[in-house]
Write a protein that holds these residues in place. Sequence first.
Motif, mmCIF file in Angstrom:
data_model
loop_
_atom_site.group_PDB
_atom_site.id
_atom_site.type_symbol
_atom_site.label_atom_id
_atom_site.label_comp_id
_atom_site.label_asym_id
_atom_site.label_seq_id
_atom_site.Cartn_x
_atom_site.Cartn_y
_atom_site.Cartn_z
ATOM 1 N N LEU A 1 0.841 -1.204 0.000
ATOM 2 C CA LEU A 1 0.000 0.000 0.000
ATOM 3 C C LEU A 1 0.870 1.244 0.000
ATOM 4 O O LEU A 1 0.559 2.248 -0.646
ATOM 5 C CB LEU A 1 -0.957 -0.023 1.201
ATOM 6 C CG LEU A 1 -1.834 -1.284 1.309
ATOM 7 C CD1 LEU A 1 -2.907 -1.104 2.382
ATOM 8 C CD2 LEU A 1 -2.458 -1.669 -0.010
ATOM 9 N N PHE B 1 -4.020 -3.124 -10.026
ATOM 10 C CA PHE B 1 -5.417 -3.389 -9.674
ATOM 11 C C PHE B 1 -6.211 -2.093 -9.588
ATOM 12 O O PHE B 1 -7.385 -2.056 -9.956
ATOM 13 C CB PHE B 1 -5.462 -4.138 -8.336
ATOM 14 C CG PHE B 1 -6.811 -4.714 -7.991
ATOM 15 C CD1 PHE B 1 -7.219 -5.918 -8.539
ATOM 16 C CD2 PHE B 1 -7.659 -4.074 -7.115
ATOM 17 C CE1 PHE B 1 -8.460 -6.470 -8.224
ATOM 18 C CE2 PHE B 1 -8.900 -4.608 -6.791
ATOM 19 C CZ PHE B 1 -9.300 -5.816 -7.348
ATOM 20 N N LEU B 2 -5.591 -1.042 -9.072
ATOM 21 C CA LEU B 2 -6.323 0.198 -8.791
ATOM 22 C C LEU B 2 -6.208 1.251 -9.888
ATOM 23 O O LEU B 2 -6.829 2.314 -9.775
ATOM 24 C CB LEU B 2 -5.847 0.798 -7.464
ATOM 25 C CG LEU B 2 -6.228 0.012 -6.213
ATOM 26 C CD1 LEU B 2 -5.695 0.707 -4.965
ATOM 27 C CD2 LEU B 2 -7.756 -0.127 -6.107
ATOM 28 N N ARG C 1 -9.459 2.688 -11.095
ATOM 29 C CA ARG C 1 -10.131 3.552 -10.123
ATOM 30 C C ARG C 1 -9.411 4.896 -10.005
ATOM 31 O O ARG C 1 -10.055 5.948 -9.895
ATOM 32 C CB ARG C 1 -10.191 2.847 -8.762
ATOM 33 C CG ARG C 1 -10.986 3.606 -7.722
ATOM 34 C CD ARG C 1 -11.239 2.792 -6.457
ATOM 35 N NE ARG C 1 -11.861 3.616 -5.446
ATOM 36 C CZ ARG C 1 -13.177 3.826 -5.331
ATOM 37 N NH1 ARG C 1 -14.008 3.234 -6.158
ATOM 38 N NH2 ARG C 1 -13.661 4.607 -4.397
ATOM 39 N N LEU D 1 -7.632 5.651 -3.432
ATOM 40 C CA LEU D 1 -6.796 4.723 -2.669
ATOM 41 C C LEU D 1 -7.358 4.444 -1.273
ATOM 42 O O LEU D 1 -7.399 3.299 -0.834
ATOM 43 C CB LEU D 1 -5.368 5.268 -2.541
ATOM 44 C CG LEU D 1 -4.630 5.581 -3.845
ATOM 45 C CD1 LEU D 1 -3.172 5.932 -3.550
ATOM 46 C CD2 LEU D 1 -4.707 4.430 -4.832
ATOM 47 N N PHE E 1 -10.293 4.400 0.079
ATOM 48 C CA PHE E 1 -11.454 3.491 0.117
ATOM 49 C C PHE E 1 -11.031 2.030 -0.084
ATOM 50 O O PHE E 1 -11.303 1.179 0.765
ATOM 51 C CB PHE E 1 -12.488 3.923 -0.924
ATOM 52 C CG PHE E 1 -13.569 4.816 -0.390
ATOM 53 C CD1 PHE E 1 -13.311 5.759 0.587
ATOM 54 C CD2 PHE E 1 -14.862 4.720 -0.879
ATOM 55 C CE1 PHE E 1 -14.319 6.584 1.077
ATOM 56 C CE2 PHE E 1 -15.883 5.540 -0.399
ATOM 57 C CZ PHE E 1 -15.608 6.470 0.579
ATOM 58 N N PRO E 2 -10.410 1.698 -1.194
ATOM 59 C CA PRO E 2 -10.082 0.272 -1.389
ATOM 60 C C PRO E 2 -9.055 -0.257 -0.396
ATOM 61 O O PRO E 2 -9.122 -1.429 -0.013
ATOM 62 C CB PRO E 2 -9.558 0.213 -2.834
ATOM 63 C CG PRO E 2 -9.241 1.624 -3.217
ATOM 64 C CD PRO E 2 -10.120 2.504 -2.411
ATOM 65 N N LEU E 3 -8.155 0.601 0.066
ATOM 66 C CA LEU E 3 -7.166 0.103 1.026
ATOM 67 C C LEU E 3 -7.834 -0.160 2.373
ATOM 68 O O LEU E 3 -7.515 -1.124 3.067
ATOM 69 C CB LEU E 3 -6.001 1.091 1.154
ATOM 70 C CG LEU E 3 -5.317 1.470 -0.167
ATOM 71 C CD1 LEU E 3 -4.049 2.276 0.084
ATOM 72 C CD2 LEU E 3 -5.013 0.266 -1.027
ATOM 73 N N GLY F 1 -11.512 -4.120 -2.845
ATOM 74 C CA GLY F 1 -10.466 -3.144 -2.492
ATOM 75 C C GLY F 1 -9.229 -3.481 -3.304
ATOM 76 O O GLY F 1 -9.114 -3.070 -4.461
#
Lengths: 401, 401
Positions: free
Chosen positions: A241, A275-276, A279, B237, B239-241, B271
């Motif tokens: 992260l 993955f993100l 988004r 970031l 939110f999904p984290l 996430g």
Amino acid sequence: MGHHHILSADQPSSTPPSTNTTIIDIHTHTYPPSYIDLLASRTTVPYIHRPSDGSDPRLIILSSDDDPSKPLHQRGRPIDKSYSSWAEKLSFMKTHSVSISVVSLANPWLDILPPTTALTTAQHINNDLNASCATQNAKNDPSARLYAFASLPLSATPDEIVSEIHRLPSLPNIKGIILGTTGLGAGLDDPNMDPLWAALESNSTMIFLHPHYGLPESAFGGAETIARSGHVLPLALGFPLETTIAVTRMYLSGVFDRFPRLRMLLAHSGGTLPFLAGRIQSCVEHERDFTSNGGHKQGPRREIWDVLRTNIWLDAVIYSKAGLKSAIEAAGPEGAGRLMFGTDHPFFPRVDGKEKDGEEDGGKWPSVTSNLEAIGGVGVGEEEVRGIFGGNAARVLGIEI
Amino acid sequence: MGHHHILSADQPSSTPPSTNTTIIDIHTHTYPPSYIDLLASRTTVPYIHRPSDGSDPRLIILSSDDDPSKPLHQRGRPIDKSYSSWAEKLSFMKTHSVSISVVSLANPWLDILPPTTALTTAQHINNDLNASCATQNAKNDPSARLYAFASLPLSATPDEIVSEIHRLPSLPNIKGIILGTTGLGAGLDDPNMDPLWAALESNSTMIFLHPHYGLPESAFGGAETIARSGHVLPLALGFPLETTIAVTRMYLSGVFDRFPRLRMLLAHSGGTLPFLAGRIQSCVEHERDFTSNGGHKQGPRREIWDVLRTNIWLDAVIYSKAGLKSAIEAAGPEGAGRLMFGTDHPFFPRVDGKEKDGEEDGGKWPSVTSNLEAIGGVGVGEEEVRGIFGGNAARVLGIEI
């Protein structure tokens, strides 16, 4: 958990690399003896404690390791010679059929140096790494070659840091740099990083971006919650992260607009960036502060997809086909051509300690075979698998195979 | 950025769902008027400010929205009737060929209620949602049906919360609950959550897990860094984290061992859980505190892969093939069968405000079409695509199509 099956039972079993495949490990760490001494001279995280009974030194590297309720000799992790010995590195390489390693200092690199001596220490350690590689490579053993990523003296002055960036091309075994996510202390979106990016871009230096600092403990519910599962939260989640946040901050602040030819290799398959990315792109396009009607802030000019396909390469240290498929897809038309095999040695060793006992599995580390199996089973062609194992690193880092 | 192309140019263009595909939207929010009033009565985050000039109320939902340097009528985001009007919801559904929506309160749900009135307020709002759905469904319009996820009165006593869980099956249009990541205040790994898990498991209640609280600002470099890019860091970031951390904490604390039949639907395709599952599993297997030699703490007994394939479903709100491929792979043998389409309406609306003007694109929202296109282009069979669009939700939530 008494046995190892990191890939679940219904995932296809290993497709071991064929014998004519050169394996290059671009994610493999070392603590040279001089660096161990440096950590042992410290008493705050990160530091090394040498127990008086002669047992293995303890590396206390994360703040969650530094549990005051434990005696020093039980904090952190024991570090054996796999952390500092070239012979151990070569033995590990042989066990896993890795013929070329591009080693890097493990975290926290040279971020902790006193400013006045940072440059000379960095020069010393980078020279030392280059010389160790040269000694090994002079043996002309095609199955055991070494290269290295250098470290920067980030606590030195900007001019000194830039001088070290410009000196590195004179060291023939240095193939790039390894960099943490804090930069000069304020993150990689700090405008004061611009002289560094400019120098790195002008030299086409590959930047291996690696996490270390994790997330604040409160992100995980605090120190007590973290401690219930050892290192799992900071390592399994905090590391990737952190990488995701660092690169996204760079992207949002326009670093890749101002330095469109930067070259970055992201640890752990980009953290979670592949993955993100969708988004992130969607949030940028919907951000009211950026859009033209009333928008008053400058958003990034390039799509994150373009950055992923132009500036970014990914290691393949993600331990699953689910992660690899995302990384390959996010890498765009080049796909698997932007991924590179790594092991994260000496971290994630066998937990049964049997690597030396002539086991049926050849003493291989499950942390390594899980990545080998994921790459072999991810569903790309044989040529692309060979690329991930070594061809891509050879081409991108300029290593002859 | 002057135009929309969330999917990059080299991704295949839309495969629109065929006309005989029923689209069910399981990720779509509403603020019923009674809930709007509740937020408008507050003056700390989350709250609603109603400008005296009659312009749209402002929703100040994230602490980063509550910028004291801005006047109240410029903080947060304007909320128009798309946030509370059923007519707007149905119009949005028609525009995007969604024939069934499973609506849920948007964050922060009922987490903010005074304890003494929490249960009765929750009963009122859940009854209200059920009744609104019933009114619409009584029209027998197969192209416009509504169901809902209920909210729990988490500030009430455990007995009261459990009583509401057990009452919900009596409301025929309620198809599960929506839940944030804080639980009773200490996270979803809090042992005090066990009575709730037991009740939810015994009723086979689907738990739609949704982020709201994000990460501490320091994870992103602090409030000033965040503010430079509006909501992008907390939304893209944070939110999904947050979701990833919450589910991983549940997993590590053994919730899925103690309640092996829990059913959870994770927002935003989990996430980043699908991407990181391999790393989580590897870190668990290598965690010294868990392993048998000297291990003194109980790790999770089940593999994270098993949880992903047994207890967890994922929405398909991830805006890219790169994310979807990972989600489908992580879902195991059922693959795409564990994914469900969602829109996140009314968030991520068109930024050009042209949805009402008979545009060439039919007024569709790019945030929706990007997900439709990603699903259509992800490379699974037509039957599986239809499953993601609606068949899976129908089967798993018990909705007749």
